[in-house]
Design a protein around this motif. Structure first.
Motif, PDB file in Angstrom:
ATOM      1  N   LEU A 153     -14.704 -72.582 -28.761  1.00 19.21           N
ATOM      2  CA  LEU A 153     -14.807 -71.203 -28.279  1.00 19.21           C
ATOM      3  C   LEU A 153     -14.408 -71.096 -26.813  1.00 19.21           C
ATOM      4  N   LEU A 191     -14.018 -68.251 -23.566  1.00 20.89           N
ATOM      5  CA  LEU A 191     -14.341 -66.892 -23.123  1.00 20.89           C
ATOM      6  C   LEU A 191     -14.513 -66.897 -21.618  1.00 20.89           C
ATOM      7  N   LEU A 223     -20.142 -58.498 -27.326  1.00 20.72           N
ATOM      8  CA  LEU A 223     -19.825 -59.636 -28.174  1.00 20.72           C
ATOM      9  C   LEU A 223     -20.153 -59.225 -29.608  1.00 20.72           C
ATOM     10  N   GLY A 245     -19.457 -59.503 -33.997  1.00 22.50           N
ATOM     11  CA  GLY A 245     -19.184 -60.515 -35.011  1.00 22.50           C
ATOM     12  C   GLY A 245     -20.214 -60.467 -36.121  1.00 22.50           C
ATOM     13  N   LYS A 280     -22.980 -66.109 -32.458  1.00 20.06           N
ATOM     14  CA  LYS A 280     -23.218 -65.329 -31.238  1.00 20.06           C
ATOM     15  C   LYS A 280     -24.484 -65.804 -30.516  1.00 20.06           C
ATOM     16  N   VAL A 291     -15.299 -58.486 -27.497  1.00 21.24           N
ATOM     17  CA  VAL A 291     -14.818 -59.755 -28.011  1.00 21.24           C
ATOM     18  C   VAL A 291     -15.404 -59.918 -29.405  1.00 21.24           C
ATOM     19  N   VAL A 301     -16.370 -62.545 -32.275  1.00 26.72           N
ATOM     20  CA  VAL A 301     -16.552 -63.963 -32.580  1.00 26.72           C
ATOM     21  C   VAL A 301     -16.724 -64.080 -34.085  1.00 26.72           C
ATOM     22  N   ARG A 318     -15.580 -69.079 -33.154  1.00 26.05           N
ATOM     23  CA  ARG A 318     -14.542 -68.964 -32.131  1.00 26.05           C
ATOM     24  C   ARG A 318     -14.209 -67.502 -31.888  1.00 26.05           C
ATOM     25  N   VAL A 319     -13.538 -67.252 -30.764  1.00 26.54           N
ATOM     26  CA  VAL A 319     -13.158 -65.881 -30.435  1.00 26.54           C
ATOM     27  C   VAL A 319     -11.918 -65.522 -31.241  1.00 26.54           C
ATOM     28  N   ASP A 356     -10.044 -60.145 -28.586  1.00 27.84           N
ATOM     29  CA  ASP A 356     -10.521 -59.873 -27.232  1.00 27.84           C
ATOM     30  C   ASP A 356      -9.659 -58.750 -26.696  1.00 27.84           C
TER      31      ASP A 356
END
Ligand SMILES: Nc1ncnc2c1ncn2[C@@H]1O[C@H](COP(=O)(O)OP(=O)(O)OP(=O)(O)O)[C@@H](O)[C@H]1O
Ligand SMILES: [Mg+2]
Lengths: 256, 249
Positions: free
Chosen positions: B24, B26, B36, B38, B44, B206, B208, B212-213, B216
């Protein structure tokens, strides 16, 4: 909402005993229990005086007899054990309603039951009027090493957490129509003990992580809560002093 | 702009073998407010726990300002990064609100009137000045949230990390939280499933997923990309149109 932190032992209140500084309460409780422990078992009157003293303090703290009696069930295993003693102990036997019992055993049983009850009542009074963080502050002010208070803190934390989780699981079961009268009749509770453990453990971990996040390093900071005054120490000394006077009188009395 | 948080190639596997973060990256600039997003299980919360060293990366690095997160500097890191947990009940453990708020600064060594001033300042910042003497477990959900935030603000962090701060809040509580967060002039990383909330507060979001991202971009762009949202199990509330809503700032 949130039985997040159940405080199963603490009863919110504003009695003079609630307001005593924790170090004073702990010292007095320990001294009181020690006095009961050394009191010779034949001195029934002495236990009577000591029990009356605890009962009076419980009344002042307004803990309520039902609350105390329910908590007192922790001594049940000791009582059950004690009740066996008169049957199995040897020595001179006497007849009680047709049963042949050992005299020595009867005294042994009385000894266990009376001391356990007084000890447990004092502990219930202490825990019922002092929140856990304050107990820990009190312990560290009494110079109990930090490692020990940290261990105590975690024991209590997990117990509290388990009680809270158990309460929630019970609510969830009741909501789906299962309402066991006693906990141990609840087969689902028994079979979900593993889940209970895991849930409690994980909550405990999260609370611990939250404490670490705010700079906790193993010792509770003393938040400068009021320290004990001389008057409080005198009061505590007087309360446990009575128990000790009675104990000493009983020791010299029966010794003679 | 200097970075407040810089995460590079972080991998993390839980002791039970479950990989939660897999490479990851960021970067969050000083003063930025980033959402953030997801799905459940994306990693997270695991990421949040890396920001103040509760979890330490198996590989890769996390920097707070110019300081790498390592065992040796944990105390300093924890002063700089304030973490507000997903469940406020995990965060509040002292007998009174005031003592709970005092816990952090007391661990930093503050005492007496200085400590009291910190507590008042933090409670005032979240509009909870009158809750000091209450027991945390007797508060409403919204009050509890704000107090949990105060416990962290009392440490005067440089970076504030909030894990699902809106869950369980009623609309008024929601409103108050938005106001409080807007008024705080510090770097903020806000984990949330509440997309309108993200749009309201954060110019940048972002996503996630799988540790992983995966996206963004400006929040309004992300929320307008239905296909992207769908792919990561995110969805706007029925009838909400991000183009009609007033974007942040
Ligand atoms: N203590 C733990 N031990 C083992 N695995 C864990 C632990 N905590 C989380 N995980 C796993 O790590 C992954 C990431 O979890 P994490 O809690 O970071 O997700 P999240 O994005 O915060 O999800 P949510 O939106 O549901 O809060 C998940 O697969 C989860 O099952
Ligand atoms: Mg999470």
């Amino acid at each position: 909402m949130g039985a997040g932190h159940a405080h199963p032992l603490y009863v919110h209140g504003h009695s003079p005993i609630h307001h005593l500084a924790p170090e004073v309460k702990i010292a007095a409780a320990v001294a009181y229990i020690a006095a009961a422990a050394v009191t010779p078992r034949q001195a029934i009157w002495a236990f009577g005086v000591q029990a009356a003293g605890v009962a009076a303090a419980i009344a002042v703290a307004r803990l309520g007899p039902r609350f105390v009696l329910r908590r007192l069930t922790v001594v049940v295993p000791f009582v059950a054990f004690a009740l066996c003693i008169p049957f199995i102990a040897s020595g001179e036997r006497i007849d009680v309603v047709g049963l042949s019992l050992s005299r020595e055993g009867l005294w042994g049983a009385w000894n266990v039951v009376s001391k356990a009850t007084i000890g447990a009542s004092v502990s219930i009074l202490l825990a019922g009027t002092t929140e856990v963080p304050r107990l820990l502050t009190g312990l560290s002010r009494l110079r109990v090493p930090g490692t020990l208070t940290a261990i105590a803190a975690f024991m209590v934390r997990y117990l509290e957490v388990i009680a809270g989780e158990l309460g929630r699981m019970r609510t969830a079961m009741a909501a789906r129509g299962y309402a066991p009268r006693w906990l141990w009749q609840a087969r689902p509770v028994a079979t979900s003990a593993g889940a209970l453990f895991v849930r409690s453990y994980e909550r405990g971990e999260r609370v611990h992580a939250a404490m670490l996040s705010r700079g906790y390093t193993g010792t509770m900071p003393d938040l400068g809560g009021r320290r004990a005054t001389a008057r409080e120490w005198i009061l505590a000394a007087a309360a446990s002093g009575v128990a000790w006077l009675v104990a000493l009188a009983a020791i010299t009395g029966t010794g003679a | 702009m200097s970075a407040a948080v810089e995460i590079r190639g972080v991998h993390f596997t839980y002791p039970d073998g479950r990989t939660a973060l897999s490479g990851l990256d960021l970067r969050v600039d000083v003063g930025e407010r980033v959402a953030l997003l997801g799905p459940n299980g994306a990693g997270k919360t695991t990421l949040a726990l890396h920001l103040n060293g509760i979890n330490l990366a198996d590989a890769g690095s996390v920097h707070i300002g110019d300081l790498p997160v390592t065992e040796a500097v944990l105390a300093d890191i924890r002063r700089r990064v304030g973490l507000v947990f997903q469940d406020a009940d995990d965060q509040l453990f002292m007998p009174t609100v005031a003592e709970d708020v005092a816990f952090g600064p007391a661990n930093l060594g503050l005492r007496g009137s200085e400590l009291a001033a910190r507590v008042t300042e933090a409670l005032r910042a979240v509009g909870a000045a009158d809750l000091g003497d209450r027991a945390p477990h007797h508060l409403s959900g919204g009050e509890r949230r704000r107090v949990a935030l105060a416990t962290v603000l009392a440490m005067r962090p440089d970076v504030l990390v909030l894990d699902e701060p809106t869950s369980g809040l009623d609309p008024a509580g929601h409103r108050e939280l938005v106001e409080v967060l807007r008024s705080l002039p510090i770097t903020q990383l806000i984990i949330t499933h509440d997309l309108p909330f993200a749009l309201e507060l954060c110019a940048r979001s972002v996503i996630v997923d799988g540790g992983r991202v995966v996206a963004d971009a400006p929040t309004s762009d992300i929320l307008s990309d239905e296909e992207l949202l769908g792919r990561h199990r995110l969805a706007l509330p029925f009838g909400f149109d991000p183009r009609m809503a007033r974007p942040s700032r």
